[in-house]
Design an enzyme around this catalytic site. Structure first.
Site: not given
Ligand code: MSP
Length: 698
Positions: A18, A21, A137, A140, A161, A164, A317, A320
């Protein structure tokens, strides 16, 4: 050799890519390109975090093995990085790291072993076996965190839970603990380096958190509870805590604990890294990670820099459920990669939250890119083509023409503009180095404005009419073209494609990717050289048309919610029969066709939509239903639809409903929407084919 290493977080393999990322990747990619441009040997890591209970769960839900689940999500990530020009092939990341790689298992096991052997600064074992206690649980077969259980009504009763509805058991299981509590002072002294955790406000938060006292951290789970992960070395009944495993990717990727990787990349060569992270995962990076490294005797990261979150244009924020997310396939379809990159870096003041909306993106692309840099580039080059036979003109105004030039108001001293640009370049580089991208870009646009003004004041089109003013005209156009050359070099890391295009149109060989901006010298643009074919670099975006296309293509809310872990991003919305089947259950009596004919249903198009002050639920719309005047219609959908997203959208209107007043506004009709779920969530009816406004539904 001068080296640099930059990382994004590695993303969970349980949900599809998204905007969050994409954003961190764009930032890291721009930083990496800027370093490479300066001749620094740079390594850029991104990737996926593929272990743990959440991936196991997503896999189960989708009928896949955890590895298949990870492969599935990774295929979306690699597609995204390719489409947005962020992969190796496009000069982007150097590695897409996956924690399921065998070399990662080796490296992470090595780090664990080192920690297991280590003594804390207080002389205790850094790792010890204890008991993890939590709510379990049985159906689960897993522990539940606070947001996964229902708190008891009566004190003393166990929670239940959520799945359940059965009481949870208090269970304690053997676990390895990391003695984090012994690292308080060591961490506080690491934070003394002011650029270690950035920005300053976040650093202060981390410092107060650590000063508040640290608890030891459970860093393993019994394999019977969590099996999808790296086994604890020499104790395979335990699985490593997923954050221990995930954070370590930053060093295993470059060769820590694996000979082959070490040879291919080089841990000593690239470590320490600059970690870019969202503020929500700062604690893991700024507290746990340095503590693990301190215990293992590995140098701490160069810096941990936290960025803010993207919010919707109203500051909410993105989610979805609210339907206010930015869809990557929509971005990709309607906007150039460079415009998206520019918007991301210009709009979010690094470290603070930013607001992202399609309309805002269109406005910025049109004002800063099409009318700003793009216009400067095309007007300069078009005039060089027209007045100078498509050759870079001479910057020199001969002595005998100086007086004449002065009379036009043109500054005959070239060093004035050269000095301005040099100063701006230095400021730009300073801001960029400090990751103040928005300020850096503002500085670059001060150059655009300055050069634009120079052209407008000099009026080259008038100078061209006077043969005696030819040298003045040439000098003005040379300065504009040379400024443009500097701008393309400065802006290259942010907009690789567009700057490359301007570079070629200037007639330059090679690429701005290989020009060190710190070494730019005024006057390096060779006069007499032929320019390339002039083409628009940032075409103007038709806002109404694009918004209406975006809104028309918008997926119904229930479709975007569908199975984030499994559904392809382009999966079509579930067929509308779902709604009619559900409604059919409630049919109690039938009507005649004449009864139905009494309802005047018409095709309408939303011309404007806005919120009604002090009415959370109401939107006030103007809808064209093919009559002379648009209808004013109020609809109780404000909690589910962004008003700006409705503009341009085709809707169905009940045109003969008796007008009525709501909150002082007359509503002259009704928008037809399906309604579902307990809260009666509305989904506006629309058309998938072209249909004129005012057409009747019968
Ligand atoms: N897997 C862990 C990170 C491990 S690093 C060793 C994780 N993954 S995540 O898929 O949740 O990705 C998170 C990253 O996307 C974070 O840096 C988070 O801040 C960023 N974002 C998620 N939603 C966001 C916004 N709406 N805006 C900007 N960045 C956002 O956490």
């Amino acid at each position: 050799m001068n080296t640099f290493y930059v990382t994004t977080p590695i993303y969970y393999a349980n949900s599809l890519p998204h905007l969050g990322h994409l954003y961190t990747m764009i930032v890291a990619d721009s930083i990496a390109r800027a370093k490479k441009q300066r001749g620094i040997d740079t390594y850029f890591l991104t990737g996926t975090d593929e272990h743990g209970i959440n991936i196991e769960r997503a896999a189960e839900k989708n009928g896949r093995t955890p590895k298949e689940q990870a492969d599935y999500v990774v295929s979306y990530f690699t597609r995204m990085t390719s489409e947005f020009g962020l992969d190796t092939e496009h000069g982007g990341y150097d590695i897409f790291m996956r924690t399921t790689e065998p070399f990662h298992y080796e490296g992470v096991s090595e780090l664990w072993r080192r920690v297991a052997k280590a003594k804390t600064p207080h002389g205790n074992d850094a790792l010890y076996k204890g008991h993890y206690e939590g709510w379990f649980c049985a159906p689960c077969a897993e522990y539940k965190t606070e947001d996964e259980y229902q708190k008891p009504k009566n004190e003393g009763d166990p929670p239940t839970c959520l799945i359940h509805d059965t009481p949870l058991d208090r269970v304690s299981e053997e676990s390895y603990f990391f003695r984090l509590s012994d690292y308080e002072e060591a961490l506080l002294s690491a934070y003394e380096r002011p650029d270690f955790v950035r920005p300053e406000a976040r650093r202060n938060e981390v410092i107060s958190f650590v000063r508040g006292g640290l608890q030891d951290l459970s860093v393993s789970r019994l394999k019977t509870s969590v099996s999808w992960g790296v086994p604890v070395p020499d104790d395979p009944a335990h699985t490593m805590y997923v954050w221990f495993d995930a954070l370590t990717n930053y060093i295993t990727a470059i060769g820590f604990g694996n000979e082959e990787r070490q040879k291919a990349v080089g841990f000593e060569k690239f470590w320490p890294a600059l970690h870019l992270v969202g503020k929500d995962i700062l604690r893991f990076h700024a507290v746990y990670w340095p503590a693990f490294l301190l215990a293992a005797g590995v140098e701490l990261p160069r810096a941990i820099v936290a960025h803010g979150m993207w919010l919707d244009p109203n500051g909410r924020k993105m989610s979805k459920t609210l339907g206010n997310t930015i869809e990557l396939d929509v971005l990709q379809k309607h906007f150039s990669i460079d415009a998206i990159r520019y918007f991301c870096l210009r709009e979010m003041v690094f470290g603070q939250d930013g607001r992202f909306g399609y309309e805002g993106l269109i406005d910025r692309a049109n004002s800063d890119l099409a009318s700003g840099l793009g216009n400067l580039s095309s007007r300069t080059l078009t005039m060089i083509a027209r007045y100078c036979d498509s050759r870079i003109p001479s910057p020199v105004i001969p002595e005998d023409k100086l007086l004449l030039a002065k009379r036009t108001g043109v500054d005959t001293d070239e060093t004035t503009i050269a000095g301005f640009i040099e100063h701006a370049r230095n400021q730009f580089l300073l801001h960029f180095e400090n990751l103040a991208f928005s300020r850096a870009l503002e500085t670059a646009w001060s150059v655009v404005a300055r050069v634009d003004k120079m052209i407008t004041d000099a009026k080259p089109w008038d100078l061209a009419k006077d043969e005696n003013q030819k040298p003045t005209l040439s000098a003005v156009l040379y300065r504009a073209a040379e400024s443009l050359r500097w701008l393309t070099v400065l802006l290259h890391p942010v907009m690789p494609g567009a700057t490359h295009a301007i570079w070629s149109q200037l007639g330059m060989e090679g690429s701005p990717a290989h020009i060190n901006p710190a070494e730019l010298k005024w006057g390096q643009l060779k006069d007499g050289a032929a320019i390339g074919e002039v083409q628009p670099v940032f075409p103007r975006i038709d806002k109404v048309k694009t918004m209406s296309e975006i809104n028309a293509g918008e997926k119904p809310v229930h479709a975007t919610e569908a199975d984030t872990a499994g559904a392809p991003a382009t999966q079509p919305a579930p067929p509308m029969t779902h709604a009619t089947e559900a409604d059919a259950v409630g049919v109690t009596s039938f009507i005649e066709i004449d009864d139905f004919a009494k309802v005047d249903l018409r095709v309408g198009q939303v011309l404007s939509a806005e919120r009604v002050p002090k009415a959370d639920k109401l939107l006030l719309m103007k809808v064209d239903i093919g009559e002379e005047q648009p209808r004013q219609i109020l609809a109780g959908i404000a909690q589910y639809y962004e008003p700006e997203k409705l503009v341009g959208r085709k809707v169905v209107i009940v045109a003969n409903l008796k007008p009525r007043k709501l909150r002082g506004y007359e509503s002259q009709g009704m928008v037809v929407a399906a309604s579902y779920g307990e809260e009666g969530r509305p989904v506006i009816a629309t058309f998938t084919e072209d249909v004129p406004n005012g057409a009747r539904l019968k």
